[in-house]
Design an enzyme around this catalytic site. Structure first.
Site, mmCIF file in Angstrom:
data_model
loop_
_atom_site.group_PDB
_atom_site.id
_atom_site.type_symbol
_atom_site.label_atom_id
_atom_site.label_comp_id
_atom_site.label_asym_id
_atom_site.label_seq_id
_atom_site.Cartn_x
_atom_site.Cartn_y
_atom_site.Cartn_z
ATOM 1 N N HIS A 115 1.515 2.147 -3.525
ATOM 2 C CA HIS A 115 0.379 2.872 -4.120
ATOM 3 C C HIS A 115 0.385 4.333 -3.661
ATOM 4 O O HIS A 115 0.191 5.255 -4.446
ATOM 5 C CB HIS A 115 -0.942 2.242 -3.675
ATOM 6 C CG HIS A 115 -1.330 1.009 -4.437
ATOM 7 N ND1 HIS A 115 -1.508 0.995 -5.794
ATOM 8 C CD2 HIS A 115 -1.606 -0.264 -4.017
ATOM 9 C CE1 HIS A 115 -1.875 -0.231 -6.183
ATOM 10 N NE2 HIS A 115 -1.933 -1.010 -5.129
ATOM 11 N N GLU A 148 0.837 -1.214 0.000
ATOM 12 C CA GLU A 148 0.000 0.000 0.000
ATOM 13 C C GLU A 148 0.867 1.257 0.000
ATOM 14 O O GLU A 148 0.493 2.271 -0.582
ATOM 15 C CB GLU A 148 -0.980 -0.006 1.181
ATOM 16 C CG GLU A 148 -1.973 -1.183 1.205
ATOM 17 C CD GLU A 148 -2.751 -1.397 -0.095
ATOM 18 O OE1 GLU A 148 -3.021 -0.416 -0.817
ATOM 19 O OE2 GLU A 148 -3.075 -2.575 -0.393
HETATM 20 MG MG MG Z 1 -2.771 -3.143 -5.105
#
Ligand code: MG
Length: 507
Positions: free
Chosen positions: A277, A274
């Protein structure tokens, strides 16, 4: 206007579009924030009111989008041949959304929303009871609606093209087929080599090793520190399923991780994934703030960032060395493990039934199976009732295993119940793309292994990603971005090199 924005946007029509869009952005921002809260801190009883508020704000933002004056401006700008890359990006993004909204009739969208919200509840029950029969009639309706959707949207060659385009602008079914065909040329051999190796393990004791959740939370925070996350702009919270919520600004990005009773790797890898991201959102150029270009450009490129950090940084020897003392203090039972053991564990390859638990080598088979089944459903070559058997047969063929039941087989992912067809391929393509980034980065900066062990190295890696990818936000499509950097299209060559070199050495 955001500071310095005039350097990017000089066209008069685009400068009329941006203030109108800024209001839409603000509404989206409030919706995204409400969605983040819904998945983290909202008391369960708030669900109905939250659903209503989200629905109403969505309607309001569509109303603003459909304003005749606004549409006229988008069309006018679309005819202008003098636009720069940023201005063209703005128009491309808005035309894509407009096309989508205009082609799907309101009654159809309402039916789609009704069907999928009931289907998600049915899927949850079916998964709990491990019985596909509960979900099957809902999925039949969804497949029917998804076919209609493709017809409404239109497509170049195959109805599945229209579904892919929702997540990856312009991506074609034939391109996905070619990509998977080239993966098939080496992945089965590599997996065969690993499963025949003396070092192959069908089960690892660390999978069942309990850990202290408080220590795990501290380790996740330490990982963010090592990766030089700025707490002024990034939060880490807990969610039932890890996700990143970008708010269309590099100022404020939210990530979540999860905690279980055993197997620390799930929590650790989710956090690093994450973070990848989030970094894409955090390193966007602030001059794109409040425009359709703020934030990462596509599902594939986004996933390439998360997989880069998770696999190529998080599972690397140098990085594991940095956090090894914290890992072995997660539980009294873990002090027995050496650095080499932890490294091998985090890079364990083994065919299994669950996609989200899959390693780097077997992961793509999970995606190929879903892609082939989705395509067969859309082509009417397969009926929904035949899915569980078709699923099991493909797992047998690709991975040599069959799911024990529907819950760990056909019912494991939420995507189909939400009507998401065409999304899965971006997971595999994103992983392939992460290997291209690794290759290009190493050409410029030297081996990644030498960089991830030091603060200066991490800073260089982040700077490289910002310069080549992140700063542009959504300015370029996948193919444009790859072509700008390589002069060609995405291949699996770099993924092949990376996986072959890494796993033939480990096994
Ligand atoms: Mg992903």
């Amino acid at each position: 206007m955001a500071k310095g924005q005039e350097q990017f946007f000089q066209n008069q029509t685009v400068n009329e579009i941006l203030p109108c869009y800024r209001v839409i952005w603000a509404l989206n921002y409030m919706r995204w924030l409400a969605e983040w809260d819904l998945n983290t801190y909202m008391p369960e009883g708030g669900a109905t009111a939250r659903g209503e508020a989200l629905g109403q704000t969505d309607l309001l933002s569509k109303k603003l989008f459909f304003d005749e004056g606004f549409i006229a401006l988008i069309k006018l700008a679309g005819k202008d041949s003098t636009l720069n890359d940023y201005e063209r990006g703005i128009v491309r993004r808005l035309e894509h959304d407009l096309n989508h909204y205009q082609k799907l009739p309101e009654e159809f969208l309402a039916e789609f929303a009704r069907t999928t919200s009931t289907a998600q509840l049915a899927w949850r029950q079916a998964k709990q009871e491990s019985n596909f029969a509960f979900f099957s009639p809902h999925l039949t309706q969804i497949v029917d609606l998804v076919r209609q959707k493709a017809d409404y949207l239109g497509y170049p060659n195959h109805p599945y093209d229209a579904l892919l385009d929702e997540y990856e602008e312009g991506l074609l079914t034939s391109e996905v087929e070619e990509y998977f065909a080239s993966l098939r040329l080496f992945l089965p051999d590599l997996l065969g080599y690993i499963t025949r190796s003396r070092k192959f393990l069908a089960r690892h004791p660390l999978e069942d090793e309990p850990y202290d959740p408080e220590k795990m939370r501290a380790l996740n925070q330490k990982v963010l520190q090592i990766l030089q996350a700025d707490p002024l702009h990034l939060r880490l919270d807990i969610a039932p399923h890890p996700f990143t919520e970008g708010l269309g600004t590099p100022d404020d990005v939210r990530i979540t991780s999860w905690y279980h009773k055993t197997n620390f790797a799930r929590s650790l890898m989710a956090t690093i994934h994450e973070y990848g991201h989030a970094l894409y959102e955090l390193q966007g150029d602030p001059r794109l703030n409040y425009t359709p270009l703020a934030g990462g450009t596509s599902a594939t490129i986004h996933e390439s960032q998360s997989r880069f950090w998770e696999n190529m940084v998080g599972r690397s020897w140098q990085f594991i060395k940095l956090i090894y003392p914290d890992i072995v203090s997660l539980s009294p039972g873990m002090v027995l493990y050496l650095k080499e053991d932890i490294f091998r564990y985090l890079n364990l390859v083994r065919p299994g039934p669950i996609r989200t638990a899959a390693d780097e080598v077997t992961y793509h088979a999970h995606i190929m199976i879903r892609f082939e089944l989705e395509k067969a459903l859309i082509e009417k070559k397969l009926a929904v009732d035949e899915l569980p058997e078709a699923w099991a047969a493909k797992y047998e063929e690709y991975l040599g295993i069959r799911p024990k039941n529907d819950a760990e087989g056909i019912l494991q992912d939420i995507h189909w119940s939400a009507g998401s067809f065409g999304y899965f391929p971006t997971y595999s393509l994103g992983t392939g793309l992460s290997a291209l980034w690794r290759h290009l980065l190493q050409e410029d900066l030297g081996p990644l292994e030498n960089l991830v062990g030091s603060p200066e190295g991490i800073q260089k890696v982040k700077g490289w990603l910002a310069e080549k990818i992140h700063q542009y936000g959504s300015t370029y499509t996948l193919n444009d971005l790859v072509r700008r950097l390589t002069g060609s299209t995405l291949t699996t060559d770099y993924l092949k090199d990376y996986l072959e070199n890494k796993y033939r050495a480990i096994y």
